[in-house]
Scaffold this motif. Structure first.
Motif, PDB file in Angstrom:
ATOM      1  N   TYR A  20       0.833  -1.203   0.000  1.00 55.12           N
ATOM      2  CA  TYR A  20       0.000   0.000   0.000  1.00 55.12           C
ATOM      3  C   TYR A  20       0.869   1.256   0.000  1.00 55.12           C
ATOM      4  O   TYR A  20       0.599   2.212  -0.739  1.00 55.12           O
ATOM      5  N   ARG A  21       1.924   1.251   0.818  1.00 50.55           N
ATOM      6  CA  ARG A  21       2.822   2.416   0.858  1.00 50.55           C
ATOM      7  C   ARG A  21       3.551   2.578  -0.475  1.00 50.55           C
ATOM      8  O   ARG A  21       3.762   3.704  -0.943  1.00 50.55           O
ATOM      9  N   PHE A  22       3.929   1.465  -1.093  1.00 56.44           N
ATOM     10  CA  PHE A  22       4.565   1.531  -2.422  1.00 56.44           C
ATOM     11  C   PHE A  22       3.604   2.161  -3.432  1.00 56.44           C
ATOM     12  O   PHE A  22       3.995   3.049  -4.204  1.00 56.44           O
ATOM     13  N   ASN A  23       2.361   1.707  -3.425  1.00 55.32           N
ATOM     14  CA  ASN A  23       1.363   2.270  -4.337  1.00 55.32           C
ATOM     15  C   ASN A  23       1.142   3.754  -4.072  1.00 55.32           C
ATOM     16  O   ASN A  23       0.913   4.538  -5.006  1.00 55.32           O
ATOM     17  N   GLU A  24       1.183   4.135  -2.790  1.00 55.61           N
ATOM     18  CA  GLU A  24       1.022   5.549  -2.440  1.00 55.61           C
ATOM     19  C   GLU A  24       2.134   6.391  -3.035  1.00 55.61           C
ATOM     20  O   GLU A  24       1.883   7.509  -3.501  1.00 55.61           O
ATOM     21  N   VAL A  25       3.360   5.885  -2.993  1.00 53.71           N
ATOM     22  CA  VAL A  25       4.486   6.630  -3.555  1.00 53.71           C
ATOM     23  C   VAL A  25       4.279   6.835  -5.053  1.00 53.71           C
ATOM     24  O   VAL A  25       4.471   7.947  -5.582  1.00 53.71           O
ATOM     25  N   ALA A 177     -13.471  11.744  -3.857  1.00 55.62           N
ATOM     26  CA  ALA A 177     -13.744  10.789  -2.781  1.00 55.62           C
ATOM     27  C   ALA A 177     -12.667  10.797  -1.707  1.00 55.62           C
ATOM     28  O   ALA A 177     -12.884  10.261  -0.614  1.00 55.62           O
ATOM     29  N   GLU A 178     -11.511  11.416  -1.989  1.00 52.83           N
ATOM     30  CA  GLU A 178     -10.427  11.425  -1.014  1.00 52.83           C
ATOM     31  C   GLU A 178     -10.828  12.131   0.277  1.00 52.83           C
ATOM     32  O   GLU A 178     -10.310  11.818   1.348  1.00 52.83           O
ATOM     33  N   GLY A 179     -11.759  13.069   0.164  1.00 50.62           N
ATOM     34  CA  GLY A 179     -12.197  13.800   1.348  1.00 50.62           C
ATOM     35  C   GLY A 179     -12.952  12.941   2.346  1.00 50.62           C
ATOM     36  O   GLY A 179     -13.103  13.319   3.513  1.00 50.62           O
ATOM     37  N   PHE A 180     -13.444  11.773   1.902  1.00 47.18           N
ATOM     38  CA  PHE A 180     -14.183  10.889   2.795  1.00 47.18           C
ATOM     39  C   PHE A 180     -13.260  10.008   3.632  1.00 47.18           C
ATOM     40  O   PHE A 180     -13.700   9.403   4.610  1.00 47.18           O
ATOM     41  N   ILE A 181     -11.993   9.908   3.245  1.00 45.53           N
ATOM     42  CA  ILE A 181     -11.070   9.025   3.947  1.00 45.53           C
ATOM     43  C   ILE A 181     -10.711   9.612   5.301  1.00 45.53           C
ATOM     44  O   ILE A 181     -10.366  10.787   5.418  1.00 45.53           O
ATOM     45  N   SER A 182     -10.808   8.781   6.336  1.00 45.90           N
ATOM     46  CA  SER A 182     -10.474   9.233   7.685  1.00 45.90           C
ATOM     47  C   SER A 182      -9.799   8.097   8.438  1.00 45.90           C
ATOM     48  O   SER A 182      -9.921   6.925   8.069  1.00 45.90           O
ATOM     49  N   GLY A 183      -9.082   8.452   9.489  1.00 48.66           N
ATOM     50  CA  GLY A 183      -8.410   7.448  10.293  1.00 48.66           C
ATOM     51  C   GLY A 183      -7.285   6.766   9.541  1.00 48.66           C
ATOM     52  O   GLY A 183      -6.592   7.374   8.720  1.00 48.66           O
ATOM     53  N   ASP A 184      -7.101   5.484   9.803  1.00 46.31           N
ATOM     54  CA  ASP A 184      -6.075   4.687   9.144  1.00 46.31           C
ATOM     55  C   ASP A 184      -6.478   4.475   7.690  1.00 46.31           C
ATOM     56  O   ASP A 184      -7.439   3.763   7.396  1.00 46.31           O
ATOM     57  N   GLU A 185      -5.748   5.081   6.765  1.00 46.58           N
ATOM     58  CA  GLU A 185      -6.125   5.022   5.353  1.00 46.58           C
ATOM     59  C   GLU A 185      -6.154   3.591   4.828  1.00 46.58           C
ATOM     60  O   GLU A 185      -7.031   3.228   4.040  1.00 46.58           O
ATOM     61  N   TYR A 186      -5.184   2.783   5.259  1.00 43.80           N
ATOM     62  CA  TYR A 186      -5.138   1.400   4.784  1.00 43.80           C
ATOM     63  C   TYR A 186      -6.416   0.652   5.176  1.00 43.80           C
ATOM     64  O   TYR A 186      -7.032  -0.025   4.340  1.00 43.80           O
ATOM     65  N   ILE A 187      -6.815   0.772   6.438  1.00 39.88           N
ATOM     66  CA  ILE A 187      -8.014   0.088   6.917  1.00 39.88           C
ATOM     67  C   ILE A 187      -9.248   0.639   6.218  1.00 39.88           C
ATOM     68  O   ILE A 187     -10.156  -0.111   5.844  1.00 39.88           O
ATOM     69  N   PHE A 188      -9.301   1.951   6.026  1.00 39.05           N
ATOM     70  CA  PHE A 188     -10.451   2.564   5.362  1.00 39.05           C
ATOM     71  C   PHE A 188     -10.609   2.015   3.947  1.00 39.05           C
ATOM     72  O   PHE A 188     -11.710   1.625   3.538  1.00 39.05           O
ATOM     73  N   VAL A 189      -9.511   1.972   3.190  1.00 33.87           N
ATOM     74  CA  VAL A 189      -9.559   1.475   1.818  1.00 33.87           C
ATOM     75  C   VAL A 189      -9.930  -0.007   1.806  1.00 33.87           C
ATOM     76  O   VAL A 189     -10.743  -0.447   0.979  1.00 33.87           O
ATOM     77  N   ARG A 190      -9.348  -0.771   2.710  1.00 34.93           N
ATOM     78  CA  ARG A 190      -9.661  -2.206   2.781  1.00 34.93           C
ATOM     79  C   ARG A 190     -11.140  -2.429   3.057  1.00 34.93           C
ATOM     80  O   ARG A 190     -11.801  -3.226   2.368  1.00 34.93           O
ATOM     81  N   ASN A 191     -11.683  -1.733   4.050  1.00 31.04           N
ATOM     82  CA  ASN A 191     -13.091  -1.910   4.395  1.00 31.04           C
ATOM     83  C   ASN A 191     -14.008  -1.494   3.253  1.00 31.04           C
ATOM     84  O   ASN A 191     -14.994  -2.170   2.941  1.00 31.04           O
ATOM     85  N   ALA A 192     -13.687  -0.371   2.632  1.00 34.30           N
ATOM     86  CA  ALA A 192     -14.521   0.116   1.528  1.00 34.30           C
ATOM     87  C   ALA A 192     -14.527  -0.885   0.382  1.00 34.30           C
ATOM     88  O   ALA A 192     -15.580  -1.162  -0.210  1.00 34.30           O
ATOM     89  N   TYR A 193     -13.360  -1.442   0.078  1.00 32.46           N
ATOM     90  CA  TYR A 193     -13.270  -2.408  -1.008  1.00 32.46           C
ATOM     91  C   TYR A 193     -14.065  -3.675  -0.699  1.00 32.46           C
ATOM     92  O   TYR A 193     -14.859  -4.153  -1.529  1.00 32.46           O
ATOM     93  N   LEU A 194     -13.874  -4.236   0.496  1.00 35.59           N
ATOM     94  CA  LEU A 194     -14.548  -5.479   0.848  1.00 35.59           C
ATOM     95  C   LEU A 194     -16.062  -5.303   0.915  1.00 35.59           C
ATOM     96  O   LEU A 194     -16.825  -6.170   0.475  1.00 35.59           O
ATOM     97  N   GLN A 195     -16.502  -4.170   1.443  1.00 32.76           N
ATOM     98  CA  GLN A 195     -17.939  -3.913   1.516  1.00 32.76           C
ATOM     99  C   GLN A 195     -18.530  -3.746   0.124  1.00 32.76           C
ATOM    100  O   GLN A 195     -19.627  -4.249  -0.168  1.00 32.76           O
TER     101      GLN A 195
END
Length: 224
Positions: A20-25, A177-195
């Motif tokens: 995830y950090r690699f992708n962020e870079v 949609a970036e404005g909706f991200i809060s807290g731990d970004e990795y967990i937020f993205v993971r949860n959003a994807y799985l849901q």
């Protein structure tokens, strides 16, 4: 969040976070600046037209997977959408099918596998590609390499230019949609994807999600 459930669904979290950090870079230094420039200079009407055009190409995928899932109504909708948007929407630049009460019903081979009971496997963060799992990655490869696609009709190097435009357009559409991200970004993205994937596989029927939290349990980001 249930820590035990998280450990079961995301057993490779340490490695996934590194990816995830690699992708962020890559995103911070290249893709996001290009997408922001695209949004700055691309008129909103043209931007929407580009998105509509690429979405229209996916109706062949939607049709094929609707048939594989024995969903005749969804197959008819995909056929109708492609026909209306191609003929009356100037090759798909305008989404006239939605105005005719034919909203898109996304279907891919990952959903097809899920429909027939194939388990998702562990959550994976893939380099360059982002959130996935073994089932969805296998579905992605099948959709792009085995199922019929209008991309097969494109000649090189035009197909590469079109693919680059598609990626930039999709990344540009995610910027708001970036404005909706809060807290731990990795967990937020993971949860959003799985849901989102659970929502699609279950055709919108809600299920109990062990990853859901009070902050984001209703979030369904369409492009994850």
């Amino acid at each position: 969040m249930d820590d035990r459930a998280a450990a079961e669904r995301d057993p490779y979290e340490d490695w996934n976070r590194k990816v995830y950090r690699f992708n962020e870079v890559i995103d911070d230094w290249f893709l996001r600046p290009v997408a922001k420039t695209y949004r700055t200079f691309m008129p909103p009407v043209a931007d929407r037209a580009v998105t509509n055009f690429f979405n229209n190409l996916t109706e062949i995928r939607n049709l094929a997977n609707s048939l594989l899932q024995l969903k005749p109504e969804s197959a008819v909708v995909a056929t109708g959408r492609f026909t209306y948007n191609t003929i009356f929407g100037l090759g798909g630049l305008f989404d006239v099918a939605t105005a005719f009460d034919l909203p898109e019903r996304p279907e891919d081979f990952g959903q097809t596998l899920g429909y027939w009971g194939v388990g998702s496997g562990p959550y994976l963060m893939l380099p360059f590609m982002g959130p996935s799992n073994p089932r969805d990655f296998g579905g992605f490869m099948t959709d792009n390499l085995l199922l019929p696609s209008f991309w097969d009709l494109a000649e090189e190097p035009e197909v590469y230019a079109a693919r680059v435009l598609q990626v930039v357009d999709k990344r540009a559409d995610l910027i708001p949609a970036e404005g909706f991200i809060s807290g731990d970004e990795y967990i937020f993205v993971r949860n959003a994807y799985l849901q989102r994937r659970a929502y699609l596989i279950n055709d919108g029927r809600t299920t109990n999600d062990p990853f859901a939290s009070d902050d984001d349990e209703d979030l369904m980001l369409e492009d994850f």
